[in-house]
Write a protein that holds these residues in place. Sequence first.
Motif, PDB file in Angstrom:
ATOM      1  N   CYS A 293       1.671   3.530  -5.225  1.00 41.88           N
ATOM      2  CA  CYS A 293       0.309   3.067  -5.359  1.00 41.88           C
ATOM      3  C   CYS A 293       0.579   2.078  -6.844  1.00 41.88           C
ATOM      4  CB  CYS A 293      -0.458   4.147  -5.948  1.00 41.88           C
ATOM      5  SG  CYS A 293      -0.872   5.396  -4.071  1.00 41.88           S
ATOM      6  N   GLY A 294       0.450   1.887  -7.642  1.00 41.80           N
ATOM      7  CA  GLY A 294       0.821   0.740  -8.788  1.00 41.80           C
ATOM      8  C   GLY A 294       0.834  -0.183  -8.212  1.00 41.80           C
ATOM      9  N   GLY A 295       2.365  -0.347  -7.662  1.00 38.19           N
ATOM     10  CA  GLY A 295       2.442  -1.598  -6.895  1.00 38.19           C
ATOM     11  C   GLY A 295       1.608  -1.592  -5.942  1.00 38.19           C
ATOM     12  N   MET A 296       1.176  -1.464  -5.282  1.00 42.92           N
ATOM     13  CA  MET A 296       0.221  -1.421  -3.497  1.00 42.92           C
ATOM     14  C   MET A 296      -1.525  -2.101  -4.208  1.00 42.92           C
ATOM     15  SD  MET A 296       1.862  -0.694  -1.363  1.00 42.92           S
ATOM     16  CE  MET A 296       3.033  -1.243  -2.890  1.00 42.92           C
ATOM     17  N   ALA A 297      -1.878  -1.343  -5.495  1.00 40.84           N
ATOM     18  CA  ALA A 297      -3.232  -2.086  -6.434  1.00 40.84           C
ATOM     19  C   ALA A 297      -2.790  -3.790  -6.369  1.00 40.84           C
ATOM     20  CB  ALA A 297      -3.032  -0.823  -7.344  1.00 40.84           C
ATOM     21  N   VAL A 298      -1.578  -3.674  -7.037  1.00 43.10           N
ATOM     22  CA  VAL A 298      -0.958  -4.478  -7.354  1.00 43.10           C
ATOM     23  C   VAL A 298      -1.179  -5.855  -6.715  1.00 43.10           C
ATOM     24  CG1 VAL A 298       0.012  -5.976  -8.819  1.00 43.10           C
ATOM     25  CG2 VAL A 298       0.195  -3.933 -10.218  1.00 43.10           C
TER      26      VAL A 298
ATOM     27  N   HIS B 197      -4.283   0.987   2.068  1.00 46.95           N
ATOM     28  CA  HIS B 197      -3.868   2.292   3.351  1.00 46.95           C
ATOM     29  C   HIS B 197      -2.229   1.563   3.684  1.00 46.95           C
ATOM     30  CE1 HIS B 197      -2.607  -0.301   8.315  1.00 46.95           C
ATOM     31  NE2 HIS B 197      -2.523  -0.684   7.510  1.00 46.95           N
ATOM     32  N   LEU B 198      -1.916   0.578   2.616  1.00 43.37           N
ATOM     33  CA  LEU B 198      -0.067   0.455   2.160  1.00 43.37           C
ATOM     34  C   LEU B 198       0.066   1.526   1.825  1.00 43.37           C
ATOM     35  CD1 LEU B 198      -0.173  -3.279   0.720  1.00 43.37           C
ATOM     36  CD2 LEU B 198       0.589  -2.101   3.291  1.00 43.37           C
ATOM     37  N   ALA B 199      -0.641   2.027   1.142  1.00 44.03           N
ATOM     38  CA  ALA B 199       0.400   3.158  -0.138  1.00 44.03           C
ATOM     39  C   ALA B 199      -0.557   4.164   1.090  1.00 44.03           C
ATOM     40  CB  ALA B 199      -1.245   3.395  -0.976  1.00 44.03           C
ATOM     41  N   ASN B 200      -1.286   4.614   1.928  1.00 39.59           N
ATOM     42  CA  ASN B 200      -1.169   5.814   2.715  1.00 39.59           C
ATOM     43  C   ASN B 200       0.194   5.978   4.105  1.00 39.59           C
ATOM     44  OD1 ASN B 200      -3.295   7.049   1.357  1.00 39.59           O
ATOM     45  ND2 ASN B 200      -4.856   5.045   3.542  1.00 39.59           N
ATOM     46  N   HIS B 201       0.666   4.461   4.127  1.00 40.78           N
ATOM     47  CA  HIS B 201       2.082   5.209   4.853  1.00 40.78           C
ATOM     48  C   HIS B 201       2.514   5.463   5.030  1.00 40.78           C
ATOM     49  CE1 HIS B 201       1.069   2.201   8.440  1.00 40.78           C
ATOM     50  NE2 HIS B 201       0.466   0.958   7.632  1.00 40.78           N
ATOM     51  N   PRO B 202       3.676   5.775   5.394  1.00 44.67           N
ATOM     52  CA  PRO B 202       5.236   7.180   4.884  1.00 44.67           C
ATOM     53  C   PRO B 202       6.168   6.329   4.485  1.00 44.67           C
ATOM     54  CG  PRO B 202       4.815   6.852   7.640  1.00 44.67           C
ATOM     55  CD  PRO B 202       3.543   5.775   6.981  1.00 44.67           C
TER      56      PRO B 202
ATOM     57  N   GLN C 299      -6.002  11.200   0.446  1.00 41.87           N
ATOM     58  CA  GLN C 299      -5.424   9.400   0.622  1.00 41.87           C
ATOM     59  C   GLN C 299      -5.310   8.757  -0.674  1.00 41.87           C
ATOM     60  OE1 GLN C 299      -7.236   7.162   3.288  1.00 41.87           O
ATOM     61  NE2 GLN C 299      -9.318   8.171   2.581  1.00 41.87           N
ATOM     62  N   ALA C 300      -4.702   8.077  -0.437  1.00 39.63           N
ATOM     63  CA  ALA C 300      -4.614   6.875  -1.822  1.00 39.63           C
ATOM     64  C   ALA C 300      -5.826   6.449  -2.030  1.00 39.63           C
ATOM     65  CB  ALA C 300      -4.001   5.844  -1.976  1.00 39.63           C
TER      66      ALA C 300
END
Length: 515
Positions: free
Chosen positions: A306-311, A202-207, A498-499
């Motif tokens: 994406c790496g940050g969002m995964a963390v 969800h976070l990664a998909n945001h523009p 998407q992510a």
Amino acid sequence: MTTRKSIDVSSMPSVFVLPQLLNIYSAGRLGMAHKNAITVIPVHQAADRGALKKEFDAEIWDAIEAQRKDHVFTAAAGATRHLRINDRRVALIGLGADSADRSNLCWAGALAAQAARDSSSSTAEIVRGSIPASDWLQTAVHMAEGAELGSFTFQQYKNNPDSPQTRKRLHFAFADESHLTTFNRAVHDVVRCASAANFARHLANHPPNVINPTTLTQICRQLAKQCGLRCTVINFEQATRLSMGGLCSVGRGSPNKPAMIILEHKPSSSRSGPPIALVGKAVTFDTGGISIKPAAGMGRMKYDKCGGMAVIGVAAAAAMMNLPRHVVCVIPTAENMVDGEAYRPGDIIRMYNSKTVDVTNTDAEGRLILADAISYVCKHYHPSAVVDLATLTGGVVTALGGVYAGLMANDDALAEQLIGAGRAADELLWRLPLNPRYRKLLDSPHADMVNSGDREAHPIQGGIFLQEFVTAGTPWAHLDIAGVSYLKEDYRYLKGLQASGFGVRLIIEFIKSRG
Ligand code: BES
Ligand code: MN
Ligand code: ZN
């Protein structure tokens, strides 16, 4: 010089913070679900027909047999067949030949959720079918996981969503009531982990006009408050004073200044001893900087976070699952822009650990922000292991595509643990070598190293670079997730374009495997 104010988040579309479950999961005796529920029967190819026959009333059994004889339903993974038997609605779902394969089980779960959506009550009662009784618990747990992952959509910017999100009820039938408690506990954890992966997606998909280093910091603060994490932020001024030359240089060209976000999960019951450290690259948009990228496809560089969002997802999962481990998550975040204040090719910068870097390419920015985060976490937390996740190189996309992420490590045992966790989570890793002979690719005539050398071995150059910032003796691994962080098409239980959330389930599996 004009002063530009950073963006006001209060005017932004809502980015919900605490990850929420998309469906409702329950378990109970057979026949306890809603009367309009669709009955879902998972079937694997090696199904013991005798056992199957015992489980069902004659009509259902006859219908399944007819399907099999006509080869209409082969029980291949991903196969579904909807039947109407008297006034009962039944969906057969194939598990393939290997009924223990987590990917097959997740896929079947996603299809079960889809079947539930199609039923008038949005409810599915999932029965054991041909699954051996001893496997049913694990099967059900991973079907729930897949249902949660498969239900995720991202449509909040559409005035007319193509498929409105419906909350489905998935009821798993157990003949043996003694299994209910175990199931409920296991499903609680697995769906929370899946919802944290959905949150990362969800976070990664945001523009990039919505999520930038400033807004991301606010989201993390709010997340921490809601799920009991500790959140510390090193802002641009503090980072400048700490001489985090990597982070500050990369982020300087944006009005949304860079930051280092630290989310800490420290349960009171945690075993003493050093924490596990995770570091995630969160470049909220990567133009390449002055070494600008070509226009085609540049919009996809919103996925460079994406790496940050995964963390962040791992931190949320650890908190929601109450994992008994101290986990420190560091998210260096920056926007790599073209600007009068941007850093330049040719700059020589001093990093947090005081090594100097000759910037040959401002598009090799990820390693610069990660390097400061890695040396910071080594110095202040003395972790037992450091794992970083980053969309670092196009080279890893060329080499491994969208199936495996690249893994580089200074420690064989750590590498093996991660590969095993990846296999278990259906998030695959392939190891690349960090032979010291590659170090010369980064030699600079003017500084300790360049940030990017010639065309050779790009993913490994990234790994060799980061290794320079790991405190000697600390086991460390680098996951280059550039190829797997977003999907170009659907993959089984994940919707494409998407992510992917890659890394959340893998790292949770890894943390659990370390005991
Ligand atoms: N964010 C990119 C890597 C990337 C490429 C991620 C494709 C996802 C898909 C990274 O910052 C980058 O630009 N890497 C360069 C490094 C090069 C300039 C040394 C690359 O790999 O081309
Ligand atoms: Mn780049
Ligand atoms: Zn990048």
